[in-house]
Design an enzyme around this catalytic site. Sequence first.
Site, PDB file in Angstrom:
ATOM      1  N   HIS A 137      29.618 -35.408 -47.103  1.00  0.00           N
ATOM      2  CA  HIS A 137      30.725 -35.936 -46.483  1.00  0.00           C
ATOM      3  C   HIS A 137      30.475 -37.099 -45.604  1.00  0.00           C
ATOM      4  CE1 HIS A 137      30.050 -34.587 -42.446  1.00  0.00           C
ATOM      5  NE2 HIS A 137      29.532 -33.359 -43.078  1.00  0.00           N
ATOM      6  N   GLU A 192      28.756 -25.936 -44.095  1.00  0.00           N
ATOM      7  CA  GLU A 192      27.589 -26.309 -43.460  1.00  0.00           C
ATOM      8  C   GLU A 192      27.107 -24.689 -42.756  1.00  0.00           C
ATOM      9  OE1 GLU A 192      26.494 -28.713 -39.440  1.00  0.00           O
ATOM     10  OE2 GLU A 192      28.038 -29.168 -40.504  1.00  0.00           O
TER      11      GLU A 192
END
Length: 228
Positions: A96, A174
């Site tokens: 990202h 994550e």
Amino acid sequence: MIQVNPAIRRTAGFCLGEGRSLAVRVHRMCERSIVCSTVARRYHTGGGVHSSAAATLLGNQHIMFDSRKRQPESTGRRNFTSINKDTPYNLCFLRHGQSTWNRDNRFIGWTDTPLTEDGVLEARVAGQMLANSGMKFDEVHTSLLRRCIRTTNLVLMELEQEYIPVYKHWRLNERSYGALVGKNKKETVEIFGKDQVKRWRRSYDEPPPPMPDDHEYHPARDPRYRHV
């Protein structure tokens, strides 16, 4: 050996070094690199990618674009550009863009920090690079975090492929940094030492200190994780 699409190589210079991953240098992307990779046959089962293998490969908060092999045209030439021609699947891993806590150097974990203006630009540049490569994708797998979802949407807009399926799963989030979430990384190193913080961040068998139940950013406070 990873085979790099020549069009991508022309668009952005690849940096290769001993012990380093294949990464693309994009404007101010720093550690948020675009990574193109190939996955062996064992990582797919029937009609889709095996989720646990995908989660393991993705590691820390990546987006996976899946491009299945197309049949060659009547001329015998492929009708799309491939990174790897020897396996049934091509996988493109994309991190990202910069989020607000990336900018502030804070431990993020599952905290849903949005993209910065630079992060939006990074995502668009990544999409333009993929578009210039000629690659076409069949589906995308990403996390439940908005920074990843928005990056995915921006990339698909640049690819003009907003129509393909996007699958979201919390297992692609994550890794959680437990009690470290929200803390400044530099200050944490000063308190606990560089080696200890590195083990918390990178090791598989030494997790960070657990997050207390009353932590401000505990996932239990977020309705998207009510079934986790």
